[in-house]
Design a protein around this motif. Sequence first.
Motif: not given
Length: 223
Positions: A40-58
Amino acid sequence: MPFGVDEAGKGPALGSMFAAAVYLEEPDELPDGIRDSKRLAPERREELAAILQSDDRVAVGIAEITPARIDAPETDMNSLAVAAHAEAIEGAADDLKRAADTTDSLSGLCDACDTDAERFARRVTDACSLEALSVDARHGADDDSPLVGAASIVAKVERDAHVAALADEYGEIGSGYPGDSTTREFLASYVDEHGDLPPFARESWSTCEDALAAAEQTGLEQF
């Protein structure tokens, strides 16, 4: 496999190693595009990491292994990888408890950091303080398991942020890996100016030892 675990930064000469554990009861609910962080490109990694860490189910757990721990003579990188995975799993379990979810029985998959995957799984299990824990480990799990892929993304983003913070303070240091010419140039320049390694160097790494030796040799030649 409700949790996946992976590490980033096992091999650099500069900076910490990070491990991440990602727990999600239904892995099919992971965001689209999850795969091994290296794909993954760095920008996409950062986007996905932010989604994961903001999801209450995760639930996410992150462990940092500092250069001081890496340089300690009583340990080795395989043992530190075991410790990192175990600490990340415990962090994810703590995150679950804060969310009032159950951690009575946890199972998951690690990306094996040992030539013997079964041995690595046993060592991680033994290193964890959690009861009723079932750990599996496989080589290439970051490619095969979406949860391990998610963990690889979080760990890589943490490592990248760590390197960026060091660069903000000390100037461009490259990736920190021995094969990176920018990293080698930074080490040579820093040692030449300060007469010692930077505080975030892994002093026991041959790359760092060589930088010190080269500076000492240059100093001798000047007399």
